[in-house]
Enzyme design. Structure first.
Site, PDB file in Angstrom:
ATOM      1  N   GLU A 264       0.195  -2.737  -2.240  1.00 36.54           N
ATOM      2  CA  GLU A 264      -1.270  -2.722  -2.399  1.00 36.54           C
ATOM      3  C   GLU A 264      -1.660  -3.332  -3.477  1.00 36.54           C
ATOM      4  O   GLU A 264      -1.380  -3.247  -4.767  1.00 36.54           O
ATOM      5  CB  GLU A 264      -1.799  -1.134  -2.341  1.00 36.54           C
ATOM      6  N   CYS A 303      -8.964  -1.662  -7.616  1.00 35.22           N
ATOM      7  CA  CYS A 303      -8.683  -2.854  -6.766  1.00 35.22           C
ATOM      8  C   CYS A 303      -9.724  -3.511  -5.715  1.00 35.22           C
ATOM      9  O   CYS A 303      -9.720  -4.361  -5.284  1.00 35.22           O
ATOM     10  CB  CYS A 303      -7.367  -2.667  -6.062  1.00 35.22           C
TER      11      CYS A 303
END
Length: 508
Positions: A264, A303
Site C-alpha cells: 500500500e 496516502c
C-alpha cells in the site's frame, strides 16, 4: 504485567510511555542483541520522550524463531477460538481507548480528537470485523463426477512479515494484524522508527491474550531491521505500507524468495467538484466544503490525501471563496487539546520535506491562497513540527500536483467538462484514491468508473470502514487492505481431490 483490567490513565497531558522499550518477542520483552537503543521524540514539542530498541538482523531472527515455534499450534487452533481471542483484544482496547489514543497523539502528533474518534474506534472495529469474517468463512466442495469430489480448505501461510508506516501507527498495525492473526498466521511486525512507542503500549496491553510467538514486534530502522525482515527466507509473505520507492525495494526482496506481497504505497488523489454542488447553499454544499478541507485531516499525512482539487470553472470563484474561509477556520494547536483540529507533522524530516515543497510550488508560479509556511505556536510547542494548512492554485503539470507531499497542502485547478476532469484526474503515476462530488448520480457513476483508482469516494471522503476494500491502481500498490478478501490474502488454498471409486483409471 498486562491484565484484564483497565490500565491506569493519567490524562492526555501525562506521558503515556515507559522510559525504555525492548522488543516484544515470544510474549516477553527482549533487549536488542546489540544492546543499542535510539531516542524517540514527540512531534508535539520536539522533546525526547524515551529510548527504543535499535534492532538488527539478529533480533529479527529471534522474532522469527518465536513465530515459527508458535505457528503449528496457532494454525491448528479452531476458528472459533481464534475469533474469541480477537474479540477479547477489541474489548480490552475499547476499555483502554483513552490510553491508546493518548499514546498515538504523543507519538505521532495528531490531534487527540482524531485518535479518540477515528484511529482507535476503527482499529477496534477491525479486530471485531475479522473475528466475524473468520467465523463465517467456509471452504467448498465440488462434485467432479459421481465418485470424485474436490475439497477446498483455507490454510494459513505460516509466518508473515509486516512493516507499518508512521502516519497511522496503531490503525495500520491493526489493519494488517487483524486478518493475518485471524487467518492463523504468526507475525513479525516492524513499526516505523518515527513512531515506535504507541504500538508498544498496545503490545503491553493485549500481549497476554495471544499465545507467545503469535505476535512479535521488533523496532528499528529500515535498513537495519526492515530489510532483514523483508528479505528473509523464513517468511511466507511480506506486507508493507509506505513510500512507493521503498515499496519497489520490498518487492525486489520478496521476489528473491518467491513470496507474495501486499503493498500500500503513495498517492496523489484527485478530489473533483462539479458545478451542481454549489447550486444551493444547503447541507450538501456544506458537506462538499468539508470534503475539500479533508486534505488537512491527519496533517495531510494520509496516502489517500485529496491533495489535488479539480473544480468546474463555472463555480470556481464562488466555491473557493467559501473553501478558503473553511480552511482558515481550522484551529491549529496543541494536539493534546480536544478542540485542536490540526496538530504536528510526524517528524522534523517530514516538516522539512513539506517546507521544501512549499518553496517548490512558489518557484513554479503557483498562487498561494492561504498558508504557505511553517506555523510557530509559541511556548513549548515552538519546538514542535507544525505547518499551516496551505492552498495553492496552479496546473496539473506542476510538481506540487504530481509528487506526493504528505502534508496539509492542496493544489487546486479547474476543468471545463467531464472529459477534461477525467483526463486531469488520471494524469498521475498513482491510483490510490479519488473523490467525486455531484448532485447527479449519473455524473458520479461515470466519473467513478472512469477514474483509475482503487477507492473512489462519492459525495464523501476519508471514510475507512472495515467492510470496504482498500488498495491502489498503478504505482499505488498491489493487493488490498480491509474487507473480507484480506483473509484470503493471508491464506493459501488446499485442494484435496478425492476418488471414492474402487476402480482404476485404466492407463497402466
Amino acid at each position: 504485567m498486562p491484565n484484564d483490567q483497565t490500565h491506569p490513565f493519567r490524562g492526555v497531558n501525562a506521558l503515556p510511555f515507559e522510559e525504555r522499550y525492548d522488543n516484544f518477542i515470544g510474549g516477553e520483552w527482549v533487549a536488542p542483541v546489540s544492546g543499542r537503543y535510539f531516542t524517540n521524540t514527540t512531534p508535539i514539542t520536539g522533546a525526547e520522550i524515551g529510548q527504543i530498541a535499535r534492532s538488527e538482523a539478529g533480533d529479527i531472527e529471534l522474532a522469527l524463531d518465536a513465530a515459527h515455534a508458535a505457528k503449528e499450534k496457532w494454525g491448528a487452533t479452531s476458528p472459533a477460538e481464534r475469533a474469541n481471542i480477537m474479540l477479547k483484544i477489541a474489548d480490552r482496547m475499547e476499555r483502554n481507548l483513552e490510553l491508546l489514543a493518548t499514546a498515538e497523539t504523543w507519538d505521532n502528533g495528531k490531534p487527540i480528537r482524531e485518535t479518540m474518534a477515528a484511529d482507535l474506534p476503527l482499529a477496534i472495529d477491525h479486530f471485531r470485523y475479522f473475528a466475524g469474517v473468520l467465523r463465517a468463512q467456509e471452504g467448498s466442495i465440488s462434485q467432479i463426477d459421481d465418485d470424485t469430489v474436490a475439497y477446498h480448505f483455507h490454510e494459513p501461510l505460516g509466518v508473515v512479515g509486516q512493516i507499518i508506516p508512521w502516519n497511522f501507527p496503531l490503525l495500520m498495525a491493526c489493519w494488517k494484524l487483524a486478518p493475518a492473526i485471524a487467518a492463523g498466521n504468526c507475525v513479525v511486525l516492524k513499526p516505523a522508527e518515527q513512531t515506535p512507542a504507541g504500538i508498544m503500549v498496545w503490545a503491553n496491553l493485549i500481549g497476554d491474550l495471544l499465545p507467545p510467538g503469535v505476535l512479535n514486534i521488533v523496532n528499528g530502522f529500515g535498513l537495519e531491521a526492515g530489510k532483514p525482515l523483508a528479505s528473509s527466507n523464513r517468511i511466507a509473505k511480506i506486507a508493507f505500507t509506505g513510500e512507493t520507492t521503498t515499496g519497489r525495494l520490498i518487492m525486489q526482496y520478496a521476489s528473491e524468495n518467491l513470496i507474495p506481497v501486499t503493498l500500500e504505497l503513495g498517492g496523489k488523489s484527485p478530489n473533483i467538484f462539479f458545478a451542481d454542488v454549489a447550486r444551493e447553499d444547503d447541507d450538501f454544499f456544506d458537506k462538499a466544503l468539508e470534503g475539500f478541507t479533508m486534505f488537512a485531516l491527519n496533517q495531510g499525512e494520509v496516502c489517500t490525501c485529496p491533495s489535488r482539487v479539480l473544480i468546474q470553472e463555472s463555480i470556481y470563484d464562488k466555491f473557493m471563496e467559501r473553501a478558503v474561509q473553511r480552511v482558515q477556520a481550522i484551529k491549529q494547536g496543541d494536539p493534546r487539546e480536544s478542540d485542536t483540529m490540526i496538530g504536528a507533522q510526524a517528524s522534523s524530516e517530514q516538516k522539512e520535506k513539506i517546507l521544501s515543497y512549499l518553496d517548490i510550488g512558489k518557484k513554479e508560479g503557483a498562487e498561494v491562497l492561504t498558508g504557505g509556511k511553517a506555523a510557530d505556536l509559541g511556548g513549548e510547542l515552538s519546538g514542535g513540527y507544525y505547518i499551516e494548512p496551505t492552498i495553492f492554485r496552479g496546473n496539473n503539470k506542476m510538481r506540487i500536483f504530481q509528487e506526493e507531499i504528505f502534508g496539509p497542502v492542496v493544489s487546486v485547478t479547474t476543468f471545463k467538462d467531464q472529459a477534461e476532469a477525467l483526463e486531469i484526474a488520471n494524469d498521475t503515476l498513482y491510483g490510490l484514491g479519488a473523490g467525486v462530488w455531484s448532485r447527479d448520480a449519473n455524473t458520479c457513476y461515470r466519473m467513478g468508473r472512469g477514474i483509475k483508482a482503487g477507492r473512489v469516494w462519492t459525495n464523501c471522503y476519508h471514510a475507512y470502514p472495515a467492510h470496504a476494500a482498500f488498495g491502489g491502481y498503478k504505482q499505488s500498490g498491489i493487493g488490498r487492505e480491509t474487507h473480507k478478501m484480506m483473509l484470503d490474502h493471508y491464506q493459501q488454498t488446499k485442494n484435496m481431490l478425492v476418488s471414492y471409486s474402487p476402480k482404476k483409471l485404466g492407463f497402466f
